[in-house]
Design a protein around this motif. Structure first.
Motif, PDB file in Angstrom:
ATOM      1  N   TYR A 192       0.854  -1.193   0.000  1.00  0.00           N
ATOM      2  CA  TYR A 192       0.000   0.000   0.000  1.00  0.00           C
ATOM      3  C   TYR A 192       0.890   1.245   0.000  1.00  0.00           C
ATOM      4  O   TYR A 192       1.876   1.314   0.744  1.00  0.00           O
ATOM      5  CB  TYR A 192      -0.869  -0.029   1.247  1.00  0.00           C
ATOM      6  N   ASN A 193       0.566   2.231  -0.848  1.00  0.00           N
ATOM      7  CA  ASN A 193       1.465   3.383  -0.994  1.00  0.00           C
ATOM      8  C   ASN A 193       0.723   4.701  -1.190  1.00  0.00           C
ATOM      9  O   ASN A 193       0.848   5.356  -2.227  1.00  0.00           O
ATOM     10  CB  ASN A 193       2.436   3.156  -2.153  1.00  0.00           C
ATOM     11  N   PRO A 198       5.994   3.160  -0.806  1.00  0.00           N
ATOM     12  CA  PRO A 198       5.471   2.588   0.439  1.00  0.00           C
ATOM     13  C   PRO A 198       6.495   2.663   1.562  1.00  0.00           C
ATOM     14  O   PRO A 198       7.697   2.559   1.331  1.00  0.00           O
ATOM     15  CB  PRO A 198       5.163   1.141   0.055  1.00  0.00           C
ATOM     16  N   ASP A 203       2.952   1.197   6.126  1.00  0.00           N
ATOM     17  CA  ASP A 203       2.120   0.801   4.986  1.00  0.00           C
ATOM     18  C   ASP A 203       2.107  -0.721   4.842  1.00  0.00           C
ATOM     19  O   ASP A 203       3.169  -1.353   4.724  1.00  0.00           O
ATOM     20  CB  ASP A 203       2.644   1.424   3.689  1.00  0.00           C
TER      21      ASP A 203
END
Length: 802
Positions: A192-193, A198, A203
């Motif tokens: 997830y970024n 990320p 994240d």
């Protein structure tokens, strides 16, 4: 109850060691012919190093002083006099043996300070590699040994045994595909970024795609933005499938470090190895070690593909025919968080991840056969041989050969102390500019290794001032002298390589091209060739144990002499010589005369040379190492132009490649000019995708170390402010946008730019036109003609001028 020893036939996959009860235990991870995954233990091997006395030193006294260094935790168990050779000269050394491998470094430093010690040698050879070297064991090969079963509850394997005999190679398994029957797993993570790059401290990993060579594919998904359960599922999958080889693409730099940090944040143990409690950890050559499994980063192999300049997974998979770029799902990596948070777009993200992991497994099928052969030949385990440079691969083989010959292995010097020792390189004959028809390229087979063998080149045969020798080979021009009375260490190794490769190539002729046996042997001969051809460069590498600048300088001197004499022979037979470079000669393709050249070189100069290829047309500029050729089969080779460089946009490279193709195929310069004009028009009319305009540059140092702010450095700093993680080695992709001021200030990250922002004039003036003129200017075409019109020259105009 007395245990009964079994006769095991096993393939050596990896080796490690542990210390148990104050003693080192070698751990061989293997699989046997029954398909069982085993841990084989040997607790009889001990670490040691050598002390080389100064001339005139009292060896008995020195041996006693070495014994006094003994410490209770790891005592010095013996100090023995041994007759060895050092750089070919006979020496008597002291072999110091201790108990705990980590203590060798401590004893090395203490021994080096003793009076009468000239050098301490081989103290930096890793204990597990020392074991393989001394017992002449090679990863991926098959062995037989007697062993008795032992109970080990700390491993995930089908059994554990203690070796009661030294392993010996099983010749009946020599031509078995070393990968046949191994369980291979590919994986790829998405993180997830929301901030761009990320951050593993906050994240989560949101998707892990996994693919196995038995056909199983699966994807693990995070629960929203929580990845604790996801990581545990990943561990469970690896335990269930129990792979021997784990592959990824850049996983040593990204996937594993990210997973380790996320596991730590979540309080999950990333126990993915075959030893309970052990997590992946950084090891030699920058690779991540997974105990009992071979963790192979395929990016390391991709780095060696010169034809692919931007080595992203999709580019390499496309180039190798694994997965065409236009057939796969693509997602801009900086938009991954957006796709994850949108339930509809998430389906696309999942498809993107599965294409990535499928491509990764496909690349494994391409790279691992070659890697397995490199492992079998160099002696480095498959995961290490992938991450190691070709110099380290070759050096491991040299260390093995040194052991067999009783040669002490030199220490590695600091590279910085040797950086300024330059020398003249290979010869490049001036090209004859223009288009030439029917040109044969004569190629010397393994020129530099053959020179090293013929003239007995090596640091051990290099004569020092005042040294005498009955038979001497003197390098032309540089006048370094090599003794021919005894075989050089390098010569012995290279003769073995060259003979071995000839045997393998002869064996290939027994099988149909494309058959499993043929492919296996072909990968083997490729691996031998790569190591043999690296031998010259190794001598001049500042970090080499057997570094020898004079040797490398002599080899290039003999090479220059050989090309010059070959060119003179060709001219004396009435052949036109168009060009020469390092180990190749471009000559007029008159079959009868070419055959005489080959015969004269083979018999007269005693070097193998053959026709490597024929060009129906080849175009040379006045510059060296820059040409384009058309083979009779219709293949275009482009060497030295922007078309094969990575610091020009794809549009410029594609334009230049197409111009070369048009000129070579049709002899029609006008047609090439029309093509360039069409490209310019498309660019002006907004018909060119931004992706075609990206310029990629690699950061060779941290951004704050650059004195001048080049465009890619300016963009890198901009990306850092946006939250992207930028390191040395990062590839920065940028485009030039409209505006005033220096060029660097008009560079932008390509993913932030809209088509209407592009500075079209920059790409026309500084990319398209210069790239095309590298070829077309030779025919009298000007920048004005490409951009605005005017009479267009033809190939006939150029010929008439001549």
């Amino acid at each position: 109850m007395q245990l009964v020893a079994e006769r095991l036939t096993f393939q050596l996959l990896d080796v490690s060691y542990s210390v148990e009860g104050g003693r080192p235990v070698i751990e061989i991870w293997a699989r046997d012919v029954k398909g069982r995954r085993l841990l084989l233990l040997d607790d009889t091997f001990r670490p040691y190093f050598y002390v080389l006395p100064q001339n005139g030193a009292d060896l008995d006294k020195l041996a006693e002083e070495l014994r006094r260094l003994s410490r209770p935790r790891s005592p010095v168990t013996s100090v023995e006099k041994v007759d060895m050779k050092y750089f070919g000269r006979p020496v008597t050394a002291l072999r110091v043996t201790t108990l705990i491998p980590e203590s060798v470094r401590e004893y090395r430093d203490l021994a080096a300070k003793l009076p009468g010690v000239a050098e301490v040698l081989e103290a930096d050879v890793r204990f597990s590699m020392r074991y393989l070297i001394d017992l002449n064991l090679y990863p991926m090969r098959w062995y037989v040994a007697d062993a008795e079963p032992v109970n080990r509850s700390d491993i995930i394997a089908d059994g554990a045994y203690r070796l009661v005999s030294r392993p010996s190679e099983e010749p009946s398994m020599a031509d078995v595909d070393p990968l046949d029957g191994l369980r291979i797993m590919a994986f790829d993570i998405e993180a997830y970024n929301p901030q761009g790059s990320p951050n593993p401290s906050k994240d989560p990993v949101i998707i892990i795609g996994v693919a196995f060579n038995d056909g199983e594919r699966l994807q693990l998904e995070a629960a929203g933005h929580s990845d604790k359960e996801l990581i545990q599922k990943f561990v469970d999958v690896i335990r269930r499938k129990d792979p021997d080889v784990i592959v990824g693409y850049n996983q040593n730099s990204f996937d594993w470090p990210y997973l380790l940090e996320r596991a730590k944040v979540n309080g999950v143990k990333l126990e993915v190895g075959r030893k309970r409690g052990a997590e992946p950890n950084p090891s030699v050559f920058g690779h991540i070690s997974v105990q009992g499994r071979l963790n192979v980063d395929l990016y390391n192999f991709a780095e060696e593909i010169e034809e692919v300049k931007v080595k992203t997974l999709d580019e390499v998979a496309d180039y190798l025919g694994v997965m065409p770029k236009d057939k796969r799902v693509n997602v801009d990596w900086w938009r991954i968080a957006e796709y994850w948070d949108d339930s509809e777009k998430r389906k696309t993200l999942l498809a993107y991840n599965m294409d990535d992991v499928t491509s990764t497994l496909g690349l494994a099928y391409q790279f691992l056969p070659f890697g397995a052969q490199l492992s079998q030949i160099s002696g480095l385990p498959l995961d290490q041989v992938a991450a190691a440079s070709v110099a380290f691969r070759l050096e491991m083989r040299f260390m093995r050969e040194a052991r067999k010959l009783g040669e002490l292995v030199p220490n590695r010097a600091e590279e910085e102390t040797r950086e300024l020792e330059t020398y003249t390189g290979a010869i490049v004959l001036e090209p004859k500019p223009g288009i030439h028809h029917n040109v044969a390229v004569l190629d010397f087979a393994s020129m530099y290794p053959s020179i090293m063998v013929k003239y007995n080149v090596g640091p051990d045969t290099l004569l020092k001032e005042g040294e005498a020798c009955e038979r001497v080979n003197e390098a032309p021009g540089v006048r370094h002298r090599f003794c021919a009375d005894r075989d050089a260490f390098f010569k012995r190794v290279l003769e073995r390589f060259l003979k071995w490769r000839a045997e393998v190539k002869a064996a290939m002729k027994k099988y149909p091209e494309g058959s499993p046996q043929y492919r296996l042997l072909n990968e083997r001969q490729r691996a031998i060739k790569v190591l043999a051809n690296a031998s010259y460069g190794y001598m001049g590498w500042a970090g080499a144990r057997w570094y020898c600048r004079q040797c490398a300088e002599s080899v290039t001197a003999w090479g220059r002499d050989l090309i010059t004499r070959a060119a003179s022979l060709a001219r004396s037979l009435g052949l036109k010589v168009y060009y020469g470079d390092t180990d190749s000669l471009f000559v007029e393709n008159d079959p009868e005369k070419v055959e005489k050249v080959i015969e004269g070189i083979t018999k007269g100069l005693e070097f193998d040379i053959k026709i490597d290829k024929v060009y129906s047309r080849v175009f040379f500029t006045e510059a060296k190492k820059r040409y384009a050729g058309l083979t009779p089969e219709g293949k275009i080779d482009i060497v030295g132009f922007e078309a094969v460089r990575g610091d020009w946009s794809d549009l410029a490279k594609d334009t230049q490649a197409k111009v070369a193709e048009i000129v070579l195929r049709s002899d029609d310069v006008r047609k090439a000019v029309d093509y360039v004009r069409q490209v310019i028009n498309d660019l002006r009319n907004g018909k060119v995708e931004v992706e075609k305009l990206i310029i990629w540059k690699t950061l060779t140092k941290s951004v704050d170390k650059y004195e001048a702010e080049a465009p890619h450095v300016y963009v890198a700093k901009m990306m850092e402010k946006l939250g992207f993680k930028i390191d040395v080695g990062s590839k920065i992709g940028y485009v030039i946008v409209k505006g005033d001021g220096p060029l660097s200030r008009r560079a932008r990250p390509y993913f932030l730019v809209k088509p209407q922002d592009i500075d079209v004039n920059y790409y026309i003036d500084k990319q398209i036109v210069p790239a095309a003129l590298r070829i077309l200017s030779f025919f009298g075409i000007s920048e004005r003609e490409l951009k605005a019109g005017g009479r267009q020259a033809s190939l006939f105009d150029y010929i008439n001028k001549k």
